[in-house]
Design a protein around this motif. Structure first.
Motif, PDB file in Angstrom:
ATOM      1  N   PHE A 262       0.825  -0.954  -0.177  1.00 19.31           N
ATOM      2  CA  PHE A 262       0.196  -0.275   0.114  1.00 19.31           C
ATOM      3  C   PHE A 262       0.820   1.041  -0.179  1.00 19.31           C
ATOM      4  N   THR A 263       0.460   2.667  -1.327  1.00 20.87           N
ATOM      5  CA  THR A 263       1.117   3.490  -0.926  1.00 20.87           C
ATOM      6  C   THR A 263       0.440   4.232   0.333  1.00 20.87           C
ATOM      7  N   THR A 264       0.469   5.349   1.037  1.00 21.90           N
ATOM      8  CA  THR A 264      -0.690   6.441   1.380  1.00 21.90           C
ATOM      9  C   THR A 264      -1.084   7.202   0.290  1.00 21.90           C
ATOM     10  N   VAL A 265      -1.456   7.788   0.072  1.00 19.03           N
ATOM     11  CA  VAL A 265      -2.420   8.592  -0.734  1.00 19.03           C
ATOM     12  C   VAL A 265      -2.680  10.204   0.209  1.00 19.03           C
ATOM     13  N   ARG A 266      -3.542  10.455   1.221  1.00 20.99           N
ATOM     14  CA  ARG A 266      -3.286  10.936   1.271  1.00 20.99           C
ATOM     15  C   ARG A 266      -3.463  10.423   3.230  1.00 20.99           C
ATOM     16  N   PHE A 267      -3.595  11.792   4.412  1.00 20.11           N
ATOM     17  CA  PHE A 267      -3.397  11.325   5.342  1.00 20.11           C
ATOM     18  C   PHE A 267      -3.817  12.611   5.777  1.00 20.11           C
ATOM     19  N   GLU A 268      -5.386  12.596   6.606  1.00 26.15           N
ATOM     20  CA  GLU A 268      -5.730  14.635   7.264  1.00 26.15           C
ATOM     21  C   GLU A 268      -6.864  13.981   8.218  1.00 26.15           C
ATOM     22  N   THR A 269      -6.886  15.185   8.183  1.00 21.30           N
ATOM     23  CA  THR A 269      -8.262  15.474   9.268  1.00 21.30           C
ATOM     24  C   THR A 269      -9.108  15.003   8.945  1.00 21.30           C
ATOM     25  N   LEU A 270     -10.427  14.521   9.701  1.00 26.29           N
ATOM     26  CA  LEU A 270     -11.799  13.917   9.112  1.00 26.29           C
ATOM     27  C   LEU A 270     -12.729  14.895   8.751  1.00 26.29           C
ATOM     28  N   ALA A 271     -12.220  15.899   9.204  1.00 29.82           N
ATOM     29  CA  ALA A 271     -13.103  17.130   8.863  1.00 29.82           C
ATOM     30  C   ALA A 271     -12.826  17.931   7.392  1.00 29.82           C
ATOM     31  N   GLN A 272     -11.102  17.801   7.007  1.00 31.99           N
ATOM     32  CA  GLN A 272     -10.780  17.916   6.020  1.00 31.99           C
ATOM     33  C   GLN A 272     -11.576  16.539   4.765  1.00 31.99           C
ATOM     34  N   THR A 273     -11.577  15.834   5.236  1.00 34.14           N
ATOM     35  CA  THR A 273     -12.346  14.444   4.286  1.00 34.14           C
ATOM     36  C   THR A 273     -13.664  15.311   4.368  1.00 34.14           C
ATOM     37  N   LEU A 274     -15.006  15.260   4.801  1.00 36.30           N
ATOM     38  CA  LEU A 274     -16.094  15.962   4.842  1.00 36.30           C
ATOM     39  C   LEU A 274     -16.094  17.170   3.984  1.00 36.30           C
ATOM     40  N   LEU A 275     -15.204  18.128   4.439  1.00 43.18           N
ATOM     41  CA  LEU A 275     -15.324  19.096   3.136  1.00 43.18           C
ATOM     42  C   LEU A 275     -15.011  19.336   2.157  1.00 43.18           C
ATOM     43  N   ALA A 276     -14.152  18.052   1.560  1.00 41.79           N
ATOM     44  CA  ALA A 276     -13.675  18.070   0.572  1.00 41.79           C
ATOM     45  C   ALA A 276     -15.003  17.302  -0.252  1.00 41.79           C
ATOM     46  N   ALA A 277     -15.430  16.218   0.498  1.00 40.05           N
ATOM     47  CA  ALA A 277     -16.801  15.629  -0.015  1.00 40.05           C
ATOM     48  C   ALA A 277     -17.932  16.338  -0.507  1.00 40.05           C
ATOM     49  N   GLY A 278     -17.997  17.514   0.305  1.00 45.36           N
ATOM     50  CA  GLY A 278     -19.353  17.845   0.384  1.00 45.36           C
ATOM     51  C   GLY A 278     -19.209  19.541  -0.750  1.00 45.36           C
ATOM     52  N   GLU A 279     -17.502  19.114  -1.020  1.00 38.93           N
ATOM     53  CA  GLU A 279     -17.759  20.713  -1.780  1.00 38.93           C
ATOM     54  C   GLU A 279     -18.162  21.252  -2.911  1.00 38.93           C
ATOM     55  N   PRO A 280     -18.012  20.034  -4.002  1.00 44.10           N
ATOM     56  CA  PRO A 280     -18.857  19.593  -5.170  1.00 44.10           C
ATOM     57  C   PRO A 280     -20.140  20.358  -5.343  1.00 44.10           C
ATOM     58  N   ASP A 281     -21.055  20.282  -4.144  1.00 47.17           N
ATOM     59  CA  ASP A 281     -22.475  20.474  -4.793  1.00 47.17           C
ATOM     60  C   ASP A 281     -22.777  20.867  -3.469  1.00 47.17           C
ATOM     61  N   GLN A 282     -21.810  21.952  -2.580  1.00 48.82           N
ATOM     62  CA  GLN A 282     -21.615  22.723  -1.770  1.00 48.82           C
ATOM     63  C   GLN A 282     -22.390  22.208  -0.430  1.00 48.82           C
ATOM     64  N   PHE A 283     -22.394  20.707  -0.539  1.00 47.88           N
ATOM     65  CA  PHE A 283     -23.542  19.683   0.445  1.00 47.88           C
ATOM     66  C   PHE A 283     -24.867  19.427   0.289  1.00 47.88           C
ATOM     67  N   ALA A 284     -25.327  19.862  -1.229  1.00 49.57           N
ATOM     68  CA  ALA A 284     -26.355  19.661  -1.478  1.00 49.57           C
ATOM     69  C   ALA A 284     -27.057  18.688  -1.056  1.00 49.57           C
ATOM     70  N   ALA A 285     -26.615  18.065  -1.517  1.00 54.98           N
ATOM     71  CA  ALA A 285     -26.874  16.270  -1.346  1.00 54.98           C
ATOM     72  C   ALA A 285     -26.949  15.628   0.320  1.00 54.98           C
ATOM     73  N   ALA A 286     -26.306  16.396   1.188  1.00 59.16           N
ATOM     74  CA  ALA A 286     -25.898  15.836   2.381  1.00 59.16           C
ATOM     75  C   ALA A 286     -27.389  16.306   3.026  1.00 59.16           C
ATOM     76  N   LEU A 287     -27.386  17.948   3.133  1.00 59.08           N
ATOM     77  CA  LEU A 287     -28.402  18.705   3.651  1.00 59.08           C
ATOM     78  C   LEU A 287     -29.996  18.734   3.210  1.00 59.08           C
ATOM     79  N   GLY A 288     -29.630  18.571   2.043  1.00 57.46           N
ATOM     80  CA  GLY A 288     -30.649  18.790   1.150  1.00 57.46           C
ATOM     81  C   GLY A 288     -32.269  17.512   1.197  1.00 57.46           C
ATOM     82  N   ALA A 289     -32.870  17.470   0.807  1.00 61.42           N
ATOM     83  CA  ALA A 289     -34.198  16.235   0.849  1.00 61.42           C
ATOM     84  C   ALA A 289     -35.041  16.724   2.395  1.00 61.42           C
ATOM     85  N   GLY A 290     -36.498  16.685   1.744  1.00 62.23           N
ATOM     86  CA  GLY A 290     -37.145  16.590   3.406  1.00 62.23           C
ATOM     87  C   GLY A 290     -37.338  18.539   3.603  1.00 62.23           C
ATOM     88  N   GLY A 291     -38.235  18.392   4.878  1.00 62.44           N
ATOM     89  CA  GLY A 291     -38.290  19.873   4.923  1.00 62.44           C
ATOM     90  C   GLY A 291     -37.339  20.866   5.422  1.00 62.44           C
TER      91      GLY A 291
END
Ligand SMILES: C[S@@+](CC[C@H](N)C(=O)[O-])C[C@H]1O[C@@H](n2cnc3c(N)ncnc32)[C@H](O)[C@@H]1O
Length: 334
Positions: A262-291
């Motif tokens: 294995f090679t290490t690709v990234r080693f970062e905080t959970l916050a960094q991973t989550l921010l990068a994952a939510g960035e493309p749609d500005q967290f719309a998929a995570a926050l949207g749906a429902g009232g």
């Protein structure tokens, strides 16, 4: 004394002081009396602790977005499996349903063979039984568990075995007199297992822990016991009734991982991973749906993940670079 405690006490009575790894194994995983095997659910509000993984659906949606990115980078292979080791209550099943999701836990599922995809885990490595050691008179000595006056006590034993000694010298800073350490040989064995099973893909591990350089912060080691949302350093009481964890040595995961392909690709905080994952749609998929109420609930979840857990937990992403078809598979024991 607890039923797990009674079993351990009988073993100590028969054989003398036992390795801490054995104590932790029985206390957490004894089929009847182990903390993770009892009928009572240890997770959640009425249990002893929360994990990030229980913060659903936001954690699941963002981790799935991260894995989707890896899937795309790999050219969207037709067969793509996401194996979760230490899957607990299977909280990720819905989020990972787009792929072939395999949940592995004790008595649940099994690591598939020769698959392409991702091995995901959340707080798995910190729950594996570890050995404890203290550096004394110029050598690492095993910290065993003995009984005195009806309670479990630490007992400094013989010099540690060759595998543990190698682990301690490789993955920590040079030893200092009187410091405590943990040895997680199970974690190394699991990485080897993952390397053997993955034909192509990634290992994505979320956990809390330290690197070699940061190990200096833990002169008394990192063993902790959790009961009813309270952390205690006394891990020898209430065997089977409290969770026991050891911080993950990420240097050990990275360097023993390198030894099995294995090679290490990234080693970062959970916050960094989550921010990068939510960035493309500005967290719309995570926050949207429902009232509005649902959106508020999800915003609170995101806040807990980013600010409550985001800096404590870390994410290690390792990529399988050597396959069994592609060149030598270097196997190395710690
Ligand atoms: C702290 S819990 C985390 C559960 C879940 N991932 C979460 O975050 O809520 C650790 C999990 O690892 C599992 N585990 C420990 N040793 C294991 C082993 N050898 N094989 C499979 N699962 C194991 C435990 O049973 C437990 O469900």
């Amino acid at each position: 004394m607890t039923p797990a405690g009674e079993l351990l006490a009988a073993e100590i009575w028969r054989n003398g002081p036992i390795p801490f790894r054995r104590f932790m194994d029985v206390a957490l995983y004894h089929p009847e009396y182990g903390y993770y095997r009892r009928v009572r659910d240890p997770f959640g509000k009425r249990g002893d602790f929360f994990t990030a993984e229980q913060i659903q659906p936001v954690f699941g949606i963002l981790m799935a977005a991260r894995i989707r990115e890896l899937y795309r980078e790999m050219g969207e292979p037709r067969e793509f499996t996401v194996v979760e080791v230490g899957a607990g209550r299977g909280e990720m099943a819905e989020a990972f349903a787009a792929w072939n999701y395999v949940a592995v836990d004790i008595d649940l599922g099994a690591m598939p063979e020769n698959f392409t995809g991702v091995v995901f885990s959340n707080e798995f490595f910190d729950a594996l039984p570890v050995d404890a050691a203290v550096y004394q008179n110029g050598a690492f000595h095993e910290q065993r568990v003995a009984m005195a006056d009806g309670v479990f006590r630490w007992h400094t034993g013989e010099v540690v075995g060759a595998n543990a000694d190698r682990y301690l010298r490789r993955y920590y800073l040079p030893p200092e007199e009187g410091r405590w350490y943990e040895v997680n040989l199970e974690a190394v064995a699991w990485l080897e297992r993952m390397a053997a099973a993955l034909t192509k893909g990634y290992v994505l591990s979320v956990d809390y822990g330290f690197t070699r350089a940061e190990s200096v912060r833990f002169p008394a080691g990192t063993l902790m016991g959790y009961r009813r949302h309270t952390a205690r350093e006394d891990v020898l009481s209430d065997a089977g009734l409290r969770d026991i964890t050891a911080h993950v040595n990420f240097t050990a995961l990275q360097e023993s991982g390198a030894a099995c392909g294995f090679t290490t690709v990234r080693f970062e905080t959970l916050a960094q991973t989550l921010l990068a994952a939510g960035e493309p749609d500005q967290f719309a998929a995570a926050l949207g749906a429902g009232g509005a109420a649902e959106e508020l609930r999800r915003r609170m979840q995101l806040k807990t993940l980013l600010f409550g857990m985001g800096e404590t937990f870390r994410v290690l992403l390792q990529k399988k670079t050597e396959g069994r078809e592609g060149g030598e598979h270097r196997r190395e024991k710690p």
